[in-house]
Write a protein that holds these residues in place. Structure first.
Motif, PDB file in Angstrom:
ATOM      1  N   MET A   1       2.926   1.587  17.672  1.00  0.00           N
ATOM      2  CA  MET A   1       3.168   0.895  16.445  1.00  0.00           C
ATOM      3  C   MET A   1       1.808   0.407  15.800  1.00  0.00           C
ATOM      4  N   LYS A   2       1.971   0.246  14.704  1.00  0.00           N
ATOM      5  CA  LYS A   2       0.737  -0.240  13.622  1.00  0.00           C
ATOM      6  C   LYS A   2       1.267  -1.347  12.860  1.00  0.00           C
ATOM      7  N   ILE A   3       0.176  -2.239  12.643  1.00  0.00           N
ATOM      8  CA  ILE A   3       0.309  -3.042  11.436  1.00  0.00           C
ATOM      9  C   ILE A   3      -0.422  -2.976  10.200  1.00  0.00           C
ATOM     10  N   VAL A   4       0.059  -2.951   9.071  1.00  0.00           N
ATOM     11  CA  VAL A   4      -0.664  -2.503   7.693  1.00  0.00           C
ATOM     12  C   VAL A   4      -0.888  -3.813   7.070  1.00  0.00           C
ATOM     13  N   MET A   5      -1.805  -4.269   6.532  1.00  0.00           N
ATOM     14  CA  MET A   5      -2.376  -5.163   5.857  1.00  0.00           C
ATOM     15  C   MET A   5      -3.038  -4.873   4.682  1.00  0.00           C
ATOM     16  N   ALA A   6      -2.491  -5.255   3.632  1.00  0.00           N
ATOM     17  CA  ALA A   6      -2.893  -4.822   2.181  1.00  0.00           C
ATOM     18  C   ALA A   6      -3.278  -6.075   1.476  1.00  0.00           C
ATOM     19  N   VAL A   7      -4.299  -6.257   0.855  1.00  0.00           N
ATOM     20  CA  VAL A   7      -4.567  -7.240  -0.332  1.00  0.00           C
ATOM     21  C   VAL A   7      -4.675  -6.893  -1.450  1.00  0.00           C
ATOM     22  N   ILE A   8      -3.668  -7.345  -2.346  1.00  0.00           N
ATOM     23  CA  ILE A   8      -3.250  -6.783  -3.824  1.00  0.00           C
ATOM     24  C   ILE A   8      -3.458  -7.801  -4.767  1.00  0.00           C
ATOM     25  N   LYS A   9      -3.404  -7.275  -6.032  1.00  0.00           N
ATOM     26  CA  LYS A   9      -3.408  -8.180  -7.393  1.00  0.00           C
ATOM     27  C   LYS A   9      -2.070  -8.732  -7.170  1.00  0.00           C
ATOM     28  N   PRO A  10      -1.859 -10.280  -7.547  1.00  0.00           N
ATOM     29  CA  PRO A  10      -0.745 -10.919  -7.438  1.00  0.00           C
ATOM     30  C   PRO A  10       0.511 -10.316  -8.410  1.00  0.00           C
ATOM     31  N   ASP A  88      -8.682  -4.154  -7.158  1.00  0.00           N
ATOM     32  CA  ASP A  88      -7.306  -3.577  -6.742  1.00  0.00           C
ATOM     33  C   ASP A  88      -6.946  -3.968  -5.353  1.00  0.00           C
ATOM     34  N   GLY A  89      -7.722  -4.178  -4.413  1.00  0.00           N
ATOM     35  CA  GLY A  89      -7.594  -4.489  -3.256  1.00  0.00           C
ATOM     36  C   GLY A  89      -7.959  -3.705  -2.148  1.00  0.00           C
ATOM     37  N   LYS A  90      -7.447  -4.096  -1.016  1.00  0.00           N
ATOM     38  CA  LYS A  90      -7.771  -3.070   0.307  1.00  0.00           C
ATOM     39  C   LYS A  90      -6.572  -2.943   0.907  1.00  0.00           C
ATOM     40  N   ILE A  91      -6.786  -2.010   1.947  1.00  0.00           N
ATOM     41  CA  ILE A  91      -5.599  -1.740   2.800  1.00  0.00           C
ATOM     42  C   ILE A  91      -6.204  -1.475   4.492  1.00  0.00           C
ATOM     43  N   PHE A  92      -5.613  -2.579   5.259  1.00  0.00           N
ATOM     44  CA  PHE A  92      -6.212  -2.373   6.650  1.00  0.00           C
ATOM     45  C   PHE A  92      -5.122  -1.705   7.623  1.00  0.00           C
TER      46      PHE A  92
END
Length: 112
Positions: A1-10, A88-92
């Motif tokens: 299992m993984k957790i995907v965290m993304a920080v994006i524009k609102p 645009d943000g990042k994905i972790f």
């Protein structure tokens, strides 16, 4: 299992949520956050006074998924959130050791 965290524009949140729904993601968590990356904020003028905005509003999306879904989830978020502009943000992606559904007691992949 993984957790995907993304920080994006609102303003991209609805597009990302709809795209994730189309690929079968059943749940996600959204948090309003503030931060900056390479753009280091910007300046704005309010009532004739210029001031610096050093922390920009962003949305943080968290999606728990099985390891075989990770690539599809990451590709979907990246495609839906992209504007081609700075910020645009990042994905972790991080490992998720254990998950439990509180209501039923199901664990790990069954809890997702």
């Amino acid at each position: 299992m993984k957790i995907v965290m993304a920080v994006i524009k609102p303003f991209k949140l609805d597009e990302v949520r709809d795209a994730l729904s189309r690929i079968g993601v059943q749940g996600l968590t959204v948090t309003e956050v503030r931060g900056y990356g390479r753009q280091k904020g910007h300046t704005e003028v309010y009532r004739g006074t210029e001031y610096a905005v050093s922390l920009l509003p962003k949305m943080k999306i968290e999606v728990a998924c099985s390891s075989d879904q990770v690539d599809k989830v990451v590709e979907t978020i990246a495609a839906a959130a992209k504007t081609g502009q700075i910020g645009d943000g990042k994905i972790f992606v991080a490992a998720l050791d254990h998950a439990i559904r509180i209501r039923t007691g199901e664990s790990d992949t069954a809890a997702l």
